[in-house]
Structure formats: C-alpha cells, structure tokens
Design a protein around this motif. Structure first.
Motif, PDB file in Angstrom:
ATOM      1  N   GLY A  51     -16.755  -0.743   9.738  1.00  0.00           N
ATOM      2  CA  GLY A  51     -16.364  -0.017  10.943  1.00  0.00           C
ATOM      3  C   GLY A  51     -15.039  -0.444  11.551  1.00  0.00           C
ATOM      4  O   GLY A  51     -14.690  -0.016  12.653  1.00  0.00           O
ATOM      5  N   GLU A 101       0.815  -1.224   0.000  1.00  0.00           N
ATOM      6  CA  GLU A 101       0.000   0.000   0.000  1.00  0.00           C
ATOM      7  C   GLU A 101       0.848   1.274   0.000  1.00  0.00           C
ATOM      8  O   GLU A 101       0.507   2.244  -0.659  1.00  0.00           O
ATOM      9  CB  GLU A 101      -0.916  -0.024   1.235  1.00  0.00           C
ATOM     10  CG  GLU A 101      -2.006   1.023   1.224  1.00  0.00           C
ATOM     11  CD  GLU A 101      -3.113   0.761   0.209  1.00  0.00           C
ATOM     12  OE1 GLU A 101      -3.377  -0.411  -0.116  1.00  0.00           O
ATOM     13  OE2 GLU A 101      -3.710   1.748  -0.279  1.00  0.00           O
ATOM     14  N   ARG A 161     -13.869  -4.208   4.323  1.00  0.00           N
ATOM     15  CA  ARG A 161     -14.118  -2.764   4.435  1.00  0.00           C
ATOM     16  C   ARG A 161     -15.608  -2.449   4.652  1.00  0.00           C
ATOM     17  O   ARG A 161     -16.460  -3.282   4.424  1.00  0.00           O
ATOM     18  CB  ARG A 161     -13.589  -2.048   3.176  1.00  0.00           C
ATOM     19  CG  ARG A 161     -12.068  -2.058   3.185  1.00  0.00           C
ATOM     20  CD  ARG A 161     -11.441  -1.413   1.966  1.00  0.00           C
ATOM     21  NE  ARG A 161      -9.988  -1.635   2.033  1.00  0.00           N
ATOM     22  CZ  ARG A 161      -9.137  -1.447   1.037  1.00  0.00           C
ATOM     23  NH1 ARG A 161      -9.574  -1.012  -0.131  1.00  0.00           N
ATOM     24  NH2 ARG A 161      -7.843  -1.682   1.204  1.00  0.00           N
ATOM     25  N   LYS A 162     -15.849  -1.220   5.105  1.00  0.00           N
ATOM     26  CA  LYS A 162     -17.212  -0.695   5.310  1.00  0.00           C
ATOM     27  C   LYS A 162     -17.952  -1.419   6.419  1.00  0.00           C
ATOM     28  O   LYS A 162     -19.183  -1.549   6.386  1.00  0.00           O
ATOM     29  CB  LYS A 162     -18.039  -0.766   3.998  1.00  0.00           C
ATOM     30  CG  LYS A 162     -17.374  -0.105   2.805  1.00  0.00           C
ATOM     31  CD  LYS A 162     -17.450   1.385   2.877  1.00  0.00           C
ATOM     32  CE  LYS A 162     -16.769   2.042   1.669  1.00  0.00           C
ATOM     33  NZ  LYS A 162     -16.407   3.440   1.924  1.00  0.00           N
ATOM     34  N   VAL A 183      -3.038   2.884   8.695  1.00  0.00           N
ATOM     35  CA  VAL A 183      -4.391   2.324   8.867  1.00  0.00           C
ATOM     36  C   VAL A 183      -4.724   1.531   7.607  1.00  0.00           C
ATOM     37  O   VAL A 183      -4.761   2.086   6.506  1.00  0.00           O
ATOM     38  CB  VAL A 183      -5.437   3.442   9.073  1.00  0.00           C
ATOM     39  CG1 VAL A 183      -6.812   2.831   9.306  1.00  0.00           C
ATOM     40  CG2 VAL A 183      -5.034   4.354  10.233  1.00  0.00           C
ATOM     41  N   SER A 201      -5.840   9.385   0.699  1.00  0.00           N
ATOM     42  CA  SER A 201      -6.930   8.568   0.175  1.00  0.00           C
ATOM     43  C   SER A 201      -8.245   8.681   0.945  1.00  0.00           C
ATOM     44  O   SER A 201      -9.301   8.423   0.375  1.00  0.00           O
ATOM     45  CB  SER A 201      -6.493   7.098   0.165  1.00  0.00           C
ATOM     46  OG  SER A 201      -6.105   6.710   1.470  1.00  0.00           O
TER      47      SER A 201
HETATM   48  C1  LIG Z   1      -9.504   3.659   4.333  1.00  0.00           C
HETATM   49  C2  LIG Z   1      -9.778   2.327   5.010  1.00  0.00           C
HETATM   50  C3  LIG Z   1      -8.774   2.133   6.145  1.00  0.00           C
HETATM   51  C4  LIG Z   1     -11.219   2.340   5.584  1.00  0.00           C
HETATM   52  O1  LIG Z   1     -11.461   1.129   6.276  1.00  0.00           O
HETATM   53  P1  LIG Z   1     -12.940   0.668   6.674  1.00  0.00           P
HETATM   54  O2  LIG Z   1     -12.810  -0.390   7.713  1.00  0.00           O
HETATM   55  O3  LIG Z   1     -13.701   0.354   5.451  1.00  0.00           O
HETATM   56  O4  LIG Z   1     -13.526   2.009   7.316  1.00  0.00           O
HETATM   57  P2  LIG Z   1     -14.854   2.084   8.217  1.00  0.00           P
HETATM   58  O5  LIG Z   1     -15.760   0.948   7.902  1.00  0.00           O
HETATM   59  O6  LIG Z   1     -14.466   2.273   9.631  1.00  0.00           O
HETATM   60  O7  LIG Z   1     -15.475   3.427   7.640  1.00  0.00           O
HETATM   61  C5  LIG Z   1     -15.866   4.472   8.484  1.00  0.00           C
HETATM   62  C6  LIG Z   1     -16.538   5.553   7.682  1.00  0.00           C
HETATM   63  O8  LIG Z   1     -15.608   6.159   6.779  1.00  0.00           O
HETATM   64  C7  LIG Z   1     -16.074   6.032   5.440  1.00  0.00           C
HETATM   65  N1  LIG Z   1     -14.912   5.728   4.613  1.00  0.00           N
HETATM   66  C8  LIG Z   1     -14.160   4.633   4.693  1.00  0.00           C
HETATM   67  N2  LIG Z   1     -13.167   4.683   3.776  1.00  0.00           N
HETATM   68  C9  LIG Z   1     -13.324   5.850   3.117  1.00  0.00           C
HETATM   69  C10 LIG Z   1     -12.627   6.472   2.051  1.00  0.00           C
HETATM   70  N3  LIG Z   1     -11.560   5.897   1.446  1.00  0.00           N
HETATM   71  N4  LIG Z   1     -13.054   7.667   1.627  1.00  0.00           N
HETATM   72  C11 LIG Z   1     -14.127   8.239   2.206  1.00  0.00           C
HETATM   73  N5  LIG Z   1     -14.840   7.697   3.203  1.00  0.00           N
HETATM   74  C12 LIG Z   1     -14.439   6.516   3.661  1.00  0.00           C
HETATM   75  C13 LIG Z   1     -17.053   4.887   5.463  1.00  0.00           C
HETATM   76  O9  LIG Z   1     -17.993   5.009   4.419  1.00  0.00           O
HETATM   77  C14 LIG Z   1     -17.675   5.051   6.816  1.00  0.00           C
HETATM   78  O10 LIG Z   1     -18.635   6.069   6.798  1.00  0.00           O
HETATM   79  P3  LIG Z   1     -20.028   5.840   7.569  1.00  0.00           P
HETATM   80  O11 LIG Z   1     -19.659   5.612   9.004  1.00  0.00           O
HETATM   81  O12 LIG Z   1     -20.749   7.103   7.319  1.00  0.00           O
HETATM   82  O13 LIG Z   1     -20.613   4.629   6.922  1.00  0.00           O
HETATM   83  C15 LIG Z   1      -9.672   1.142   4.003  1.00  0.00           C
HETATM   84  O14 LIG Z   1     -10.476   1.427   2.883  1.00  0.00           O
HETATM   85  C16 LIG Z   1      -8.248   0.901   3.533  1.00  0.00           C
HETATM   86  O15 LIG Z   1      -7.478   0.169   4.175  1.00  0.00           O
HETATM   87  N6  LIG Z   1      -7.852   1.514   2.406  1.00  0.00           N
HETATM   88  C17 LIG Z   1      -6.496   1.391   1.890  1.00  0.00           C
HETATM   89  C18 LIG Z   1      -5.476   2.023   2.820  1.00  0.00           C
HETATM   90  C19 LIG Z   1      -5.803   3.448   3.165  1.00  0.00           C
HETATM   91  O16 LIG Z   1      -6.209   4.270   2.322  1.00  0.00           O
HETATM   92  N7  LIG Z   1      -5.626   3.776   4.457  1.00  0.00           N
HETATM   93  C20 LIG Z   1      -5.828   5.114   4.993  1.00  0.00           C
HETATM   94  C21 LIG Z   1      -4.637   5.892   4.734  1.00  0.00           C
HETATM   95  S1  LIG Z   1      -4.367   7.116   5.942  1.00  0.00           S
END
Ligand SMILES: CC(C)(COP(=O)(O)OP(=O)(O)OC[C@H]1O[C@@H](n2cnc3c(N)ncnc32)[C@H](O)[C@@H]1OP(=O)(O)O)[C@@H](O)C(=O)NCCC(=O)NCCS
Length: 152
Positions: free
Chosen positions: A95, A23, A92-93, A85, A122
């Motif tokens: 929480g 990543e 995903r999605k 993270v 992101s």
């Molecule tokens: C970003 C990431 C960590 C989110 O993980 P996740 O477990 O799906 O997140 P959650 O389920 O806790 O989501 C919490 C909220 O944030 C929102 N959300 C999650 N990822 C998001 C994104 N990339 N962009 C915008 N909103 C996002 C969800 O829709 C959710 O909103 P809601 O509570 O209104 O439904 C995951 O998509 C990931 O690992 N991506 C690749 C690595 C990355 O980008 N990490 C973050 C870098 S700092």
C-alpha cells in the motif's frame, strides 16, 4: 509508514535520483544522473509545484517516492501531473504507492487544482483502483502509454 516532503530529508535526494534514473532514464536518454539529481533538488518545495515526496518506514528509511510536477508529457498542454511513483521491489504490495498517490492528490487539491493527470506504461490497474479514469493511449518515446486523470 508516513509520507513527507523530500525537502525534509535532503539526504535522500541521491536515492530518489538513482531510482528514477534506473527506472525511467531511457525516456530521457540525453539526461545524466547528475542532471536528474539537479532536477530533483528543484522539487524540494512544500507549498508549490513541483514537489517531491518520500515514503518513510518506522525507522525513517526511505521506502518509496512520488512527485507532483507541472508538465510531464512533452508538448501536452494539460497540467499538473502525478509522476515518478516508485517503490523498491522488497517493499511492494503493502500500500505504499497508494499512500504516495493520495498524498500527491491532496497536495494538488491544496494548491487549488481540480484535476490531476498521469501517464503510465506499467501500472494502469494501480491507478484505476485509486479512482483514476483512463483517457487516451499513445506511443511515447518508444513506449505504449496510458494517459489517465482524476477529478480532485
Ligand atoms: C507500481 C508500483 C509503484 C506499485 O507500488 P506498491 O507500493 O506495490 O503499490 P500498492 O501496494 O499501493 O498497490 C495498490 C494496488 O495496486 C495493485 N498494483 C500495484 N502495482 C501494480 C501493477 N504494476 N499492475 C497492476 N496492479 C498493481 C496492487 O496489487 C494493489 O491492489 P490491491 O489494493 O487490490 O491489493 C511499484 O510496483 C513500482 O515502483 N514499480 C516500478 C515503477 C513503476 O512502474 N511506477 C509506476 C509508473 S507510473
């Protein structure tokens, strides 16, 4: 689902490292997978920074990770930082990232910090939803990043 310090599950170090390498490896192009793994082993603490956490499902399989580290942005004097993270696409999605972020916030508070920082290219909306504030945007190692903070 529960979140545990990585030190409780040393068997998961390689998985955490492989996710991070895939990543974010491009942000540290000189770092090998082995070097990343060694750095992650250095985050196997419970009572001090740096500390890595893993999210575990009902059968204790890994479904995500996040870290609390001292420095993240090269040359930036602020600290500490929420970093790395990651939740795999199939989980995903649900929480899981939110639970990991809250665990890192709690750890930073417990260690006596009153403010925590992160940068993301992101997912700023994820953090805004968890009470984080957008600070400056800038270019960093070829990416456009948003720096954010949260008062603990
Ligand atoms: C970003 C990431 C960590 C989110 O993980 P996740 O477990 O799906 O997140 P959650 O389920 O806790 O989501 C919490 C909220 O944030 C929102 N959300 C999650 N990822 C998001 C994104 N990339 N962009 C915008 N909103 C996002 C969800 O829709 C959710 O909103 P809601 O509570 O209104 O439904 C995951 O998509 C990931 O690992 N991506 C690749 C690595 C990355 O980008 N990490 C973050 C870098 S700092």
């Amino acid at each position: 689902m529960r979140v545990a310090p990585l030190v409780e599950r040393p068997d998961l170090v390689e998985q955490v490292s492989a996710w991070g390498f895939a990543e974010w490896g491009h942000l540290n192009p000189d770092q090998t997978l082995e070097q990343r793994t060694a750095r992650i082993r250095g985050k196997m603490n419970v009572d001090r920074v740096p500390v890595a956490f893993v999210a575990l499902d009902e059968e204790d399989r890994i479904v995500g990770t996040a870290s609390l580290i001292f420095d993240d942005l090269d040359g930036d004097p602020r600290n500490p930082w929420l970093a790395s993270v990651f939740v795999p696409p199939e989980h995903r999605k649900k929480g899981i990232a939110s639970a990991l972020v809250r665990t890192v916030e709690d750890a930073a508070r417990r260690f006596g910090y009153s403010r925590l920082y992160l940068f993301t290219s992101s997912a700023p909306a994820l953090y805004t939803g968890l009470g984080w504030r957008a600070l400056e945007q800038r270019d960093y190692r070829g990416e456009h990043i948003q720096v954010m903070d949260k008062s603990l």
